[in-house]
Design an enzyme around this catalytic site. Structure first.
Site, PDB file in Angstrom:
ATOM      1  N   GLY A  82       0.770  -1.242   0.141  1.00  0.00           N
ATOM      2  CA  GLY A  82      -0.314  -0.049   0.784  1.00  0.00           C
ATOM      3  C   GLY A  82       0.648   1.283   0.305  1.00  0.00           C
ATOM      4  O   GLY A  82       2.514   0.854   0.226  1.00  0.00           O
ATOM      5  N   ASN A  83       0.479   2.460   0.336  1.00  0.00           N
ATOM      6  CA  ASN A  83       1.007   3.268   0.584  1.00  0.00           C
ATOM      7  C   ASN A  83       0.435   4.368   1.238  1.00  0.00           C
ATOM      8  O   ASN A  83      -0.843   4.106   2.257  1.00  0.00           O
ATOM      9  CB  ASN A  83       1.158   4.661  -1.443  1.00  0.00           C
ATOM     10  CG  ASN A  83      -0.378   5.015  -1.493  1.00  0.00           C
ATOM     11  OD1 ASN A  83      -0.701   5.354  -0.984  1.00  0.00           O
ATOM     12  ND2 ASN A  83      -0.825   3.997  -2.853  1.00  0.00           N
ATOM     13  N   HIS A  84       0.934   5.647   1.771  1.00  0.00           N
ATOM     14  CA  HIS A  84       0.287   6.392   3.178  1.00  0.00           C
ATOM     15  C   HIS A  84      -0.860   7.628   2.550  1.00  0.00           C
ATOM     16  O   HIS A  84      -0.943   8.591   3.392  1.00  0.00           O
ATOM     17  CB  HIS A  84       2.333   7.591   2.946  1.00  0.00           C
ATOM     18  CG  HIS A  84       2.721   6.685   4.059  1.00  0.00           C
ATOM     19  ND1 HIS A  84       2.768   5.985   5.189  1.00  0.00           N
ATOM     20  CD2 HIS A  84       4.368   6.121   3.491  1.00  0.00           C
ATOM     21  CE1 HIS A  84       3.969   5.119   5.173  1.00  0.00           C
ATOM     22  NE2 HIS A  84       4.635   5.085   4.586  1.00  0.00           N
ATOM     23  N   ALA A 127      -3.591   7.941  -5.173  1.00  0.00           N
ATOM     24  CA  ALA A 127      -3.013   6.737  -4.901  1.00  0.00           C
ATOM     25  C   ALA A 127      -3.474   5.312  -5.300  1.00  0.00           C
ATOM     26  O   ALA A 127      -3.003   4.710  -4.058  1.00  0.00           O
ATOM     27  CB  ALA A 127      -1.826   7.375  -3.816  1.00  0.00           C
TER      28      ALA A 127
END
Ligand code: CTP
Length: 402
Positions: free
Chosen positions: A211-213, A279
């Site tokens: 995943g990402n932030h 994102a």
């Protein structure tokens, strides 16, 4: 814009009360007549004399009025409720919100609120756990069902020292909400807007993912602003702790890029405007293990395959839709953003630069440059994500009406 309007400002006991002195000034500058009611605890945070001086009207705090000449009389809450063209309660504490939603009439402010026939705005301010508490959420939804208009709290450092949601909207934002409300012709009335937000999670096994932030903040702000401007909004969001604040926003929750792709395409034909602020992961594990992967003594590799580029696909299938994308760049920013705008067949590209301090993932602020398909470039200042959302939506409105 507020010329001739009577605005009743109710201030309750929170540290954000000090900001209402600026709010009174802004309202007066915009042409309004302002009267202020303070709760008992609010007067510990902001002085009645300051507010009386700024509003040029006596500040009311209790039912009973003591006057040397007239003797003991009362402050007529019914008259005041009828006098107001608009009532704004800011900051609205958890306690006052609960009283408003239950009709607990134990002070002049609540009595006036219950008597008011005008639109009522409230700007909550409290600590993050209080803001998230189910009982506070219940007050929000009850007040929404009464037709009261919430001016959502922002994210930032709180008086407790904690960081999160619960900071009262800035006076400028409160004024913006009021102005928008007073505009009879909402600029996005009748428009269908789809927004993607948040990260996507690409499963490795039942418990792990890539995943990402991304917090989703930018997309959620865009959804709220578009809804406030009259649009019917579908917010397709990857995992995010944020909640939707406007009843004009339908939240569709997804987890992976594939799910986001399917959801977005299922609504696409009926949409007028699509903003891809998510994102999205560019790669996902080739396979998802059915069981939790056990560690071993040797190195471990995951085969990754490309996810489908949702925005690219929307650009290829574009008919009447106005398409907006985001680009996050670290070098040759404008050049790369223009390349993406062309490749993805967009009408507008919003460029975020990671080189700008205060901008980017998880931050409450953002600094963007907007590029249109005639390659006209507009750079904006560092602002809160709510203010950035307003700039982006205003830019879209300018373009669709040009
Ligand atoms: N996007 C998308 N689907 C993907 C990847 C990106 O819809 N699978 C959208 C994003 O929501 C954003 C835009 O495409 O609006 C740009 O994404 P970005 O990741 O910056 O660009 P990429 O084209 O993926 O290129 P790179 O990561 O190499 O910079």
């Amino acid at each position: 814009m507020l010329g001739g309007k009577n605005i009743l400002l109710g201030i309750t006991g929170g540290i954000a009360a000090y900001k209402t002195t600026f709010l009174v000034r802004l309202l007066i500058k915009a042409g309004a007549t302002v009267k202020v009611i303070l709760t008992d605890s609010a007067s510990s945070f902001v002085s009645p004399l300051t507010l009386a001086t700024l509003s040029k009207n006596p500040v009311l705090t209790s039912f009973v009025k003591e006057d040397k000449i007239e003797g003991t009389t009362w402050n007529n809450h019914v008259e005041m409720g009828l006098w107001a063209d608009l009532m704004v309660i800011a900051p609205a504490t958890a306690n006052t919100l609960s009283k408003m939603s239950n009709g607990t009439c134990d002070n002049l402010l609540i009595a006036t609120y219950l008597s008011a026939k005008c639109p009522v705005f409230f700007a909550p301010a409290m600590d993050l756990d209080m803001y998230k508490h189910p009982s506070t959420k219940k007050s929000f939804s009850k007040l929404d069902s009464f037709g009261n208009i919430m001016i959502p709290a922002g994210e930032g450092e709180l008086a407790s020292g904690l960081y999160g949601e619960g900071r009262m909207a800035e006076p400028e934002e409160i004024l913006e909400h009021i102005k928008l409300f007073l505009r009879k012709d909402l600029p996005l009335e009748g428009k269908k807007v789809l927004i993607t937000a948040g990260p996507t999670y690409e499963a490795i096994d039942p418990v792990r993912f890539i995943g990402n932030h991304s917090s989703g903040k930018m997309g959620y702000e865009l959804a709220n602003v578009a809804a406030r401007m009259g649009a019917d909004v579908i917010l397709v969001s990857g995992p995010s702790h944020l909640s939707v604040e406007h009843r004009g926003v339908k939240l569709v929750k997804v987890i992976s890029a594939d799910e986001m792709y399917e959801a977005v395409h299922s609504y696409y034909t009926a949409m007028d405007i699509v903003i891809c602020a998510a994102a999205v992961a560019d790669y996902r594990p080739k396979t998802k293990a059915d069981q939790k992967i056990k560690k071993s003594d040797v190195e471990f590799h995951i085969d990754l395959v490309k996810t489908k580029d949702i925005l690219y696909s929307l650009g290829q299938n574009k008919k009447h839709q106005f398409l907006v994308g985001f680009a996050l760049e670290t070098e040759n920013e404008v050049e790369n953003a223009i390349k993406k705008l062309k490749k993805k067949n967009l009408n507008l590209m919003v460029l975020n630069s990671l080189n700008d301090k205060g901008a980017g993932f998880g931050k409450p602020t953002n600094k963007v440059t907007i590029i249109d398909n005639n390659l006209e470039i507009k750079a904006f200042e560092l602002k809160t994500k709510t203010a950035v959302a307003l700039d982006i939506i205003n830019e879209i409105i300018l373009k669709i009406n040009a």
